[in-house]
Write a protein that holds these residues in place. Structure first.
Motif, short mmCIF file in Angstrom:
data_model
loop_
_atom_site.label_atom_id
_atom_site.label_comp_id
_atom_site.label_asym_id
_atom_site.label_seq_id
_atom_site.Cartn_x
_atom_site.Cartn_y
_atom_site.Cartn_z
N UNK A 75 -2.41 22.32 -0.02
CA UNK A 75 -1.22 21.54 0.91
C UNK A 75 -1.65 20.19 1.36
N UNK A 76 -2.83 19.59 1.54
CA UNK A 76 -2.87 18.58 2.24
C UNK A 76 -3.38 17.47 1.21
N UNK A 77 -4.29 17.87 0.19
CA UNK A 77 -4.85 17.00 -0.81
C UNK A 77 -3.69 16.76 -1.98
N UNK A 78 -2.47 16.35 -1.61
CA UNK A 78 -1.50 15.56 -2.37
C UNK A 78 -2.16 14.60 -3.12
N UNK A 79 -1.83 14.12 -4.35
CA UNK A 79 -2.50 12.95 -4.94
C UNK A 79 -2.24 11.70 -4.09
N UNK A 80 -3.06 11.02 -3.73
CA UNK A 80 -2.82 9.77 -3.05
C UNK A 80 -3.93 8.73 -3.59
N UNK A 81 -3.56 7.53 -3.90
CA UNK A 81 -2.30 6.87 -3.31
C UNK A 81 -1.33 6.88 -4.00
N UNK A 82 -0.05 6.51 -3.41
CA UNK A 82 1.21 6.71 -4.19
C UNK A 82 1.40 5.50 -4.87
N UNK A 83 0.71 4.60 -4.97
CA UNK A 83 0.63 3.50 -5.74
C UNK A 83 -0.62 3.28 -6.24
N UNK A 84 -0.90 2.83 -7.28
CA UNK A 84 -2.17 2.39 -7.78
C UNK A 84 -3.03 1.35 -6.67
N UNK A 85 -4.29 1.82 -6.46
CA UNK A 85 -5.02 1.04 -5.70
C UNK A 85 -4.70 1.12 -4.36
N UNK A 86 -3.53 1.87 -3.90
CA UNK A 86 -3.25 1.93 -2.58
C UNK A 86 -3.57 3.36 -1.90
N UNK A 87 -4.13 3.43 -0.80
CA UNK A 87 -4.18 4.48 0.08
C UNK A 87 -3.43 4.26 1.33
N UNK A 88 -2.39 5.31 1.51
CA UNK A 88 -1.49 5.19 2.75
C UNK A 88 -1.80 6.33 3.62
N UNK A 89 -1.89 6.02 4.98
CA UNK A 89 -2.18 7.12 6.09
C UNK A 89 -1.02 6.66 7.09
N UNK A 90 -0.15 7.13 7.18
CA UNK A 90 0.83 6.95 8.17
C UNK A 90 1.15 5.47 8.12
N UNK A 91 0.91 4.63 9.12
CA UNK A 91 1.37 3.35 9.01
C UNK A 91 0.26 2.59 8.49
N UNK A 92 -0.78 3.02 8.16
CA UNK A 92 -1.94 2.19 7.71
C UNK A 92 -1.96 2.36 6.25
N UNK A 93 -1.84 1.18 5.60
CA UNK A 93 -2.06 0.94 4.09
C UNK A 93 -3.04 0.15 3.66
N UNK A 94 -4.13 0.75 2.80
CA UNK A 94 -5.30 -0.09 2.43
C UNK A 94 -5.20 -0.32 0.89
N UNK A 95 -5.40 -1.38 0.13
CA UNK A 95 -5.26 -1.82 -0.97
C UNK A 95 -6.75 -2.11 -1.29
N UNK A 96 -7.34 -1.15 -2.31
CA UNK A 96 -8.62 -1.44 -2.77
C UNK A 96 -8.87 -2.31 -3.55
#
Length: 231
Positions: free
Chosen positions: A123-144
């Motif tokens: 249920x919780x480990x839906x593939x992330x990030x939604x975009x390549x190199x991006x991790x999104x957690x609520x309002x937080x976005x991290x571009x690796x």
């Protein structure tokens, strides 16, 4: 019927046989390993959905194996141990295990925990990030790729060490990282007990990404264990 694969890692054949019977009766596919090294070898060749991992084993014990597994894999890990002291449980959980059971255990309770962990993982480990190199957690976005961090669209400037800590926790959501493990992963050096470097960096990250740093939304403290970002 279930169709997930469970890796059983224990040096006691009787335990492996018992678990094998219960899991197969519920439709799970099982793989076996007698120690941590065998488990790591299997994980290189097979897809595994959950691991039941004994702590006390020859060649490579469960603690060492769990640390190695968590470098690349995030499937649920349930640890087994003949020890019941709180510190043993804390050690097991701080290395990345999701649950802990003490031997002797009730096989039906273990099966319930297996099902619970697999439901949660699915249920919780839906593939992330939604975009390549991006991790999104609520309002937080991290571009690796670019090392950019945004909170609700606002740019946040982190030092390389701060970014590395945030990325480590964000890539492994739900997993508790001890201060020692964070230090050794990010700095690549042995940790010294009196060193408060990690705590200082966590405080600075919170000041930059949290609206209320004293009541953090993202980086949570697990008292006596370490830090994690919730799933």
């Amino acid at each position: 019927m279930a169709n997930e694969t469970v890796l059983l890692v224990d040096d006691e054949k009787e335990i492996l046989d018992l678990l094998d019977i219960y899991l197969k009766n519920d439709g799970y596919r099982t793989l076996r390993a007698l120690n941590g090294l065998e488990a790591l070898d299997i994980l290189q060749k097979q897809e595994v959905d959950l691991i039941i991992l004994d702590i006390m084993m020859p060649r490579m014990d469960g603690i060492q194996a769990c640390l190695k597994i968590r470098e690349q894999k995030n499937m649920p890990i349930i640890m087994l141990s003949a020890k019941s002291e709180d510190m043993d449980k804390i050690l097991g959980l701080s290395t990345g295990a999701d649950d802990y059971m003490t031997k002797p255990f009730n096989p039906l309770e273990l099966m319930a925990r297996v099902k619970s962990q697999l439901r949660r993982y699915t249920r919780l480990n839906v593939p992330v990030p939604h975009k390549e190199h991006e991790i999104e957690i609520d309002e937080l976005t991290i571009n690796t790729a670019t090392h950019e961090v945004k909170v609700d669209g606002r740019d946040v400037k982190l030092t390389p060490r701060e970014f590395a800590i945030l990325e480590l926790l964000a890539r492994n959501r739900g997993i508790v990282f001890s201060i020692e493990r964070i230090y050794e992963s990010v700095w690549g050096e042995s940790f010294f007990e009196s060193d408060n470097t990690v705590m200082v960096h966590i405080r600075k990250i919170r000041e930059k990404i949290e609206e209320f740093p004293r009541k953090p939304k993202y980086i949570k403290t697990v008292w006596g264990v370490g830090y994690k970002i919730e799933t």
